[in-house]
Design an enzyme around this catalytic site. Structure first.
Site, PDB file in Angstrom:
ATOM      1  N   GLN A 143     -13.317  -6.687  16.284  1.00  0.00           N
ATOM      2  CA  GLN A 143     -11.967  -7.231  16.471  1.00  0.00           C
ATOM      3  C   GLN A 143     -11.171  -7.152  15.170  1.00  0.00           C
ATOM      4  O   GLN A 143     -11.640  -7.567  14.108  1.00  0.00           O
ATOM      5  CB  GLN A 143     -12.049  -8.683  16.951  1.00  0.00           C
ATOM      6  CG  GLN A 143     -10.705  -9.329  17.228  1.00  0.00           C
ATOM      7  CD  GLN A 143      -9.965  -8.664  18.377  1.00  0.00           C
ATOM      8  OE1 GLN A 143     -10.535  -8.312  19.387  1.00  0.00           O
ATOM      9  NE2 GLN A 143      -8.669  -8.493  18.202  1.00  0.00           N
TER      10      GLN A 143
ATOM     11  N   LYS B 170     -11.739 -10.750  26.357  1.00  0.00           N
ATOM     12  CA  LYS B 170     -12.623  -9.603  26.534  1.00  0.00           C
ATOM     13  C   LYS B 170     -13.983 -10.034  27.081  1.00  0.00           C
ATOM     14  O   LYS B 170     -14.563  -9.346  27.927  1.00  0.00           O
ATOM     15  CB  LYS B 170     -12.766  -8.858  25.206  1.00  0.00           C
ATOM     16  CG  LYS B 170     -11.478  -8.167  24.787  1.00  0.00           C
ATOM     17  CD  LYS B 170     -11.468  -7.705  23.336  1.00  0.00           C
ATOM     18  CE  LYS B 170     -10.116  -7.117  22.970  1.00  0.00           C
ATOM     19  NZ  LYS B 170      -9.998  -6.738  21.549  1.00  0.00           N
TER      20      LYS B 170
ATOM     21  N   ASP C 247     -13.280   1.211  21.551  1.00  0.00           N
ATOM     22  CA  ASP C 247     -11.876   0.966  21.220  1.00  0.00           C
ATOM     23  C   ASP C 247     -11.099   2.273  21.100  1.00  0.00           C
ATOM     24  O   ASP C 247      -9.871   2.289  21.148  1.00  0.00           O
ATOM     25  CB  ASP C 247     -11.757   0.196  19.896  1.00  0.00           C
ATOM     26  CG  ASP C 247     -11.503  -1.294  20.103  1.00  0.00           C
ATOM     27  OD1 ASP C 247     -10.952  -1.654  21.155  1.00  0.00           O
ATOM     28  OD2 ASP C 247     -11.837  -2.083  19.212  1.00  0.00           O
TER      29      ASP C 247
END
Length: 290
Positions: free
Chosen positions: A101, A57, A124
């Site tokens: 995460q 990422k 997200d």
């Protein structure tokens, strides 16, 4: 008689197109005096796979022209400490997106953290508000993996409306929003899960099959409806180190019209859509510095 092998849905190529488009738009906006988008990436603990994903990422941010701020926290970080960091980032006007995460250590309540992220920084697409917007058919920030699958389906030019889409897996972050995305696109959607009896009966009806369970080889090749589109979200590492999906790829490819490889299918799209969501949040919710 010559057997027809399914055409590959190339997630690497499609993800590059998405990231190139994001990069071009960011460059144009910066040239006009707009602020560079910013993404905060938080990882808690030493999970090896998580660190690999975060690395991907960060690299994608560099390619796309997004400023990435990394927060690597020890596994002993308390829930309150993580909440305080999220609060700080919620109030940081240079940050357009916050990514925590997963998985988090067991002592931290994941859903509490997700719900603490400001809805307009939830790149997200996990916050109940953003899932709810998708339910109401007014999507904003969308869950990255299902959103990426929709981009893959768009790339092959096959119609979705009126098709029977079968989802195997009903997780909050993949299976459920995947069903909503396909419903929004006009498909008739069936969602299968661990309590579904006779899974083969449903899989064999699928014009579009999307599988995201995390069990290698769960879906047998002979179950696939001839001419189906098969999207394999599963990513499993076998004892020999090989990565494989949830579908018996080679056998399924002898029946399907289109199929994603593992790796190189859905995985790259998840990261690409994170970049697109960050730019979207920057443009839609945050005042630029001009």
């Amino acid at each position: 008689m010559t057997r027809t092998i399914a055409r590959k849905i190339d997630g690497i190529a499609v993800s590059k197109q998405v990231k190139d488009k994001v990069k071009s738009e960011i460059e144009q906006r910066i040239a006009k005096g707009f602020r560079q988008p910013g993404l905060a990436v938080i990882i808690v603990g030493d999970d090896a796979a998580s660190h690999v994903y975060v690395s991907h990422k960060k690299k994608a941010c560099e390619v796309a022209g997004i400023r990435s701020m990394a927060y690597d926290l020890p596994a002993v970080t308390t829930q309150q400490e993580l909440m305080d960091l999220v609060s700080e980032l919620n109030n940081n006007s240079d940050i357009d997106g916050i990514l925590v995460q997963l998985p988090l250590p067991e002592h931290i309540e994941t859903e509490d953290i997700i719900e603490h992220i400001a809805t307009h920084k939830d790149v997200d697409g996990f916050h109940p508000y953003n899932i709810g917007r998708l339910v109401a058919r007014i999507p904003t920030l969308r869950s990255c993996t299902p959103y990426g699958v929709m981009k893959l389906l768009e790339s092959i030019g096959e119609p979705i409306k009126s098709k029977h889409a079968v989802i195997v897996g009903a997780s909050n972050h993949v299976g459920r929003p995947m069903g909503l995305e396909l419903l929004l696109a006009g498909a008739t959607v069936t969602t299968c899960h661990r309590f579904t009896p006779n899974l083969v009966e449903f899989v064999s009806q699928a014009d579009i099959l999307v599988v995201g369970v995390g069990k290698p080889g769960l879906i047998k090749g002979e179950w696939i409806k001839p001419g189906a589109i098969v999207i394999d979200i599963g990513m499993n590492r076998l004892a020999n180190g090989k990565l494989t999906g949830d579908v018996e790829h080679d056998a399924a490819a002898e029946r399907a019209a289109w199929i994603t490889p593992v790796p190189g299918g859905v995985g790259p799209m998840t990261v690409a859509m994170l970049m697109e969501n960050t730019l979207y949040a920057n443009k839609t919710y945050h005042e630029p510095d001009v």
